[in-house]
Write a protein that holds these residues in place. Structure first.
Motif, PDB file in Angstrom:
ATOM      1  N   LEU A   1       0.917  -1.010  -0.195  1.00  0.00           N
ATOM      2  CA  LEU A   1       0.234   0.290  -0.236  1.00  0.00           C
ATOM      3  C   LEU A   1       0.851   1.205  -0.197  1.00  0.00           C
ATOM      4  O   LEU A   1       1.853   1.545   0.439  1.00  0.00           O
ATOM      5  CB  LEU A   1      -1.319   0.038   1.340  1.00  0.00           C
ATOM      6  CG  LEU A   1      -2.600  -0.507   0.859  1.00  0.00           C
ATOM      7  CD1 LEU A   1      -2.011  -2.284   0.561  1.00  0.00           C
ATOM      8  CD2 LEU A   1      -3.336  -0.252   2.335  1.00  0.00           C
ATOM      9  N   SER A   2       0.348   2.090  -0.845  1.00  0.00           N
ATOM     10  CA  SER A   2       1.407   3.363  -0.379  1.00  0.00           C
ATOM     11  C   SER A   2       0.506   4.422   0.088  1.00  0.00           C
ATOM     12  O   SER A   2      -0.770   4.816   0.309  1.00  0.00           O
ATOM     13  CB  SER A   2       1.403   3.844  -2.242  1.00  0.00           C
ATOM     14  OG  SER A   2       1.928   3.402  -3.635  1.00  0.00           O
ATOM     15  N   TYR A   3       2.118   5.214   0.528  1.00  0.00           N
ATOM     16  CA  TYR A   3       1.170   6.206   1.640  1.00  0.00           C
ATOM     17  C   TYR A   3       2.156   7.691   1.132  1.00  0.00           C
ATOM     18  O   TYR A   3       3.783   7.563   0.458  1.00  0.00           O
ATOM     19  CB  TYR A   3       1.450   6.308   2.919  1.00  0.00           C
ATOM     20  CG  TYR A   3       1.181   4.931   3.604  1.00  0.00           C
ATOM     21  CD1 TYR A   3      -0.613   5.162   3.800  1.00  0.00           C
ATOM     22  CD2 TYR A   3       1.384   3.570   2.988  1.00  0.00           C
ATOM     23  CE1 TYR A   3      -0.979   3.708   4.136  1.00  0.00           C
ATOM     24  CE2 TYR A   3       0.838   2.144   3.348  1.00  0.00           C
ATOM     25  CZ  TYR A   3      -0.788   2.978   4.230  1.00  0.00           C
ATOM     26  OH  TYR A   3      -1.405   1.883   4.446  1.00  0.00           O
ATOM     27  N   GLY A   4       2.130   9.323   1.189  1.00  0.00           N
ATOM     28  CA  GLY A   4       3.145   9.834   1.719  1.00  0.00           C
ATOM     29  C   GLY A   4       3.720   9.788   3.476  1.00  0.00           C
ATOM     30  O   GLY A   4       3.287   9.147   3.949  1.00  0.00           O
TER      31      GLY A   4
ATOM     32  N   TYR B   1       3.388  12.524   6.469  1.00  0.00           N
ATOM     33  CA  TYR B   1       3.214  13.953   6.699  1.00  0.00           C
ATOM     34  C   TYR B   1       3.500  14.190   8.149  1.00  0.00           C
ATOM     35  O   TYR B   1       4.002  13.617   8.773  1.00  0.00           O
ATOM     36  CB  TYR B   1       1.363  14.211   6.798  1.00  0.00           C
ATOM     37  CG  TYR B   1       1.039  13.539   4.718  1.00  0.00           C
ATOM     38  CD1 TYR B   1       1.107  14.038   4.293  1.00  0.00           C
ATOM     39  CD2 TYR B   1       1.081  12.110   5.019  1.00  0.00           C
ATOM     40  CE1 TYR B   1       1.130  13.365   3.275  1.00  0.00           C
ATOM     41  CE2 TYR B   1       0.436  11.390   4.122  1.00  0.00           C
ATOM     42  CZ  TYR B   1       0.517  12.215   2.728  1.00  0.00           C
ATOM     43  OH  TYR B   1       0.113  11.992   1.489  1.00  0.00           O
TER      44      TYR B   1
ATOM     45  N   CYS C   1      -0.681   7.909   7.618  1.00  0.00           N
ATOM     46  CA  CYS C   1      -1.886   8.079   6.639  1.00  0.00           C
ATOM     47  C   CYS C   1      -2.712  10.026   6.400  1.00  0.00           C
ATOM     48  O   CYS C   1      -3.342   9.693   7.434  1.00  0.00           O
ATOM     49  CB  CYS C   1      -2.790   6.712   7.147  1.00  0.00           C
ATOM     50  SG  CYS C   1      -4.658   6.435   6.797  1.00  0.00           S
TER      51      CYS C   1
ATOM     52  N   VAL D   1       3.238  18.173   4.295  1.00  0.00           N
ATOM     53  CA  VAL D   1       3.337  17.539   2.961  1.00  0.00           C
ATOM     54  C   VAL D   1       4.481  17.483   2.839  1.00  0.00           C
ATOM     55  O   VAL D   1       4.996  18.506   2.390  1.00  0.00           O
ATOM     56  CB  VAL D   1       2.867  17.370   2.014  1.00  0.00           C
ATOM     57  CG1 VAL D   1       3.023  15.900   0.883  1.00  0.00           C
ATOM     58  CG2 VAL D   1       0.812  17.250   1.737  1.00  0.00           C
TER      59      VAL D   1
ATOM     60  N   PRO E   1       6.323  15.558  -3.974  1.00  0.00           N
ATOM     61  CA  PRO E   1       6.329  15.217  -2.352  1.00  0.00           C
ATOM     62  C   PRO E   1       7.133  14.150  -1.634  1.00  0.00           C
ATOM     63  O   PRO E   1       7.559  12.922  -2.890  1.00  0.00           O
ATOM     64  CB  PRO E   1       4.874  15.001  -2.246  1.00  0.00           C
ATOM     65  CG  PRO E   1       4.179  14.919  -3.893  1.00  0.00           C
ATOM     66  CD  PRO E   1       5.900  15.426  -4.334  1.00  0.00           C
ATOM     67  N   MET E   2       7.572  13.491  -0.718  1.00  0.00           N
ATOM     68  CA  MET E   2       8.037  11.999  -0.316  1.00  0.00           C
ATOM     69  C   MET E   2       7.254  11.175  -0.265  1.00  0.00           C
ATOM     70  O   MET E   2       5.798  11.162   0.178  1.00  0.00           O
ATOM     71  CB  MET E   2       8.854  12.234   1.336  1.00  0.00           C
ATOM     72  CG  MET E   2       9.830  11.206   1.665  1.00  0.00           C
ATOM     73  SD  MET E   2      10.340  11.495   3.269  1.00  0.00           S
ATOM     74  CE  MET E   2      11.198  13.179   3.028  1.00  0.00           C
ATOM     75  N   THR E   3       7.500  10.166  -0.535  1.00  0.00           N
ATOM     76  CA  THR E   3       6.053   8.727  -0.479  1.00  0.00           C
ATOM     77  C   THR E   3       6.985   7.790   0.812  1.00  0.00           C
ATOM     78  O   THR E   3       8.638   7.659   0.872  1.00  0.00           O
ATOM     79  CB  THR E   3       6.370   7.895  -2.181  1.00  0.00           C
ATOM     80  OG1 THR E   3       7.727   7.544  -2.116  1.00  0.00           O
ATOM     81  CG2 THR E   3       6.283   9.074  -2.990  1.00  0.00           C
TER      82      THR E   3
END
Lengths: 211, 211
Positions: free
Chosen positions: B9-12, B14, B31, B66, B142-144
């Protein structure tokens, strides 16, 4: 408020599936996340206008297929820009039953869930599912939403929370009326063979319009 | 159930911030997602044990900064592996007030929200916020979460939904006791200068242990 800020949020690309009275139903989603580790729970956000939304409500279970960078991008169009009400999306993909739920074969992982809670919002329902089964399918990197936009050059469906009405392009372009895919190949669009199909949703050449 | 499926599953990455009776409070989160476009709403999932969790409850507002790939990774350690109960995280970063909420300056975008709903889960609360302001801060990507793990080689905090207890490494490694950062530089750890600090959370060399 600058809507471009929302584009900085990172997502994956998923197919959320469930049963509709014995036949599989599903749609493309970008908003899915693990919420708790113990017990393992996962959330998905689904537009209330999607056929899949009501099917999840009735079935009480859903699966999440995580698409890989190497997954066929046509899946995204098939599941994201058509409705399962009158179109058999699963006839166009390889799928299997895992933990009693339909799962697409062309992904890198899947998670199967039982709905244990939900949160109602203006246009979407956030379903919280307790995981009943999960496994990897292959080791290719998961497709991110950014990859879908920048590498596959995919568009956002109008039912997606991240949809922003786009400005018309200043230069004439050929756009798929089904999924919004913009053709930008080297061959002029007019010279493409008659049996050429939209690489994203499989629509015929006739479904493209000049803008 | 294969927990590795969840890693697909992909996220950023924050920083979720709010006010604690006039002083800023915040924590790292992976999340966060836009849930609806009209009105614009955004959700964040926060562990109930986090100090920031109760501050959001009391304040009723939160901001999301972000992080960019170019953001200082030490921010993640400062906000993710320490508690704001007895440590002033904001003394270690540049921040500003946007739409009446604390926002970190070293990010690529921010979103400010008023809490309009929440969903309770076993360990986390999913806060739904109506967006009251949002803007971009700079154009860096953005950083993932994947970038954080694979490029910055960061670890997952125990309060994160994605935390999986890790197996001890077979080879001796030097690990930061504060944030879990694993040193793997070319210079042998013993030969690093005495004032060397953990690149992730800023802890001194003495906080590393051999494993």
């Amino acid at each position: 408020m600058n809507n471009k800020a929302f584009q900085a949020l990172s997502y994956g690309v998923y197919i959320v599936s469930t049963w509709n009275e014995g036949t599989p139903a599903g749609c493309t989603a970008n908003c899915a996340a693990q919420i708790t580790a113990t017990p393992a729970t996962v959330m998905v956000s689904i537009n209330k206008n999607n056929f899949t939304h009501d099917c999840i409500r009735k079935c009480g279970y859903f699966s999440l297929t995580v698409l890989a960078e190497t997954s066929d991008p046509a899946i995204i169009g098939t599941f994201g820009f058509r409705t399962g009400k009158d179109y058999d999306k699963f006839a166009h993909v390889q799928w299997q039953v895992r933990d009693k739920l339909p799962v697409l074969s062309d992904g890198c992982a899947y998670v199967c869930c039982k709905v244990i809670d939900s949160m109602d919002t203006a246009t979407h329902t956030v379903f919280l599912g307790e995981v009943i089964g999960a496994d990897t399918l292959r080791t290719d990197p998961p497709m991110t939403y950014a990859y879908y936009h920048t590498v596959i050059k995919g568009k956002t469906a109008k039912n997606a929370p991240t949809y922003i009405a786009e400005q018309p392009e200043p230069k004439a372009k050929y756009v798929c009326k089904i999924c919004g895919y913009v053709y930008d190949g080297e061959t002029p669009f007019e010279q493409l063979p008659d049996d050429w199909k939209c690489p994203l949703c499989g629509a015929p050449k006739s479904m493209f319009e000049k803008r």
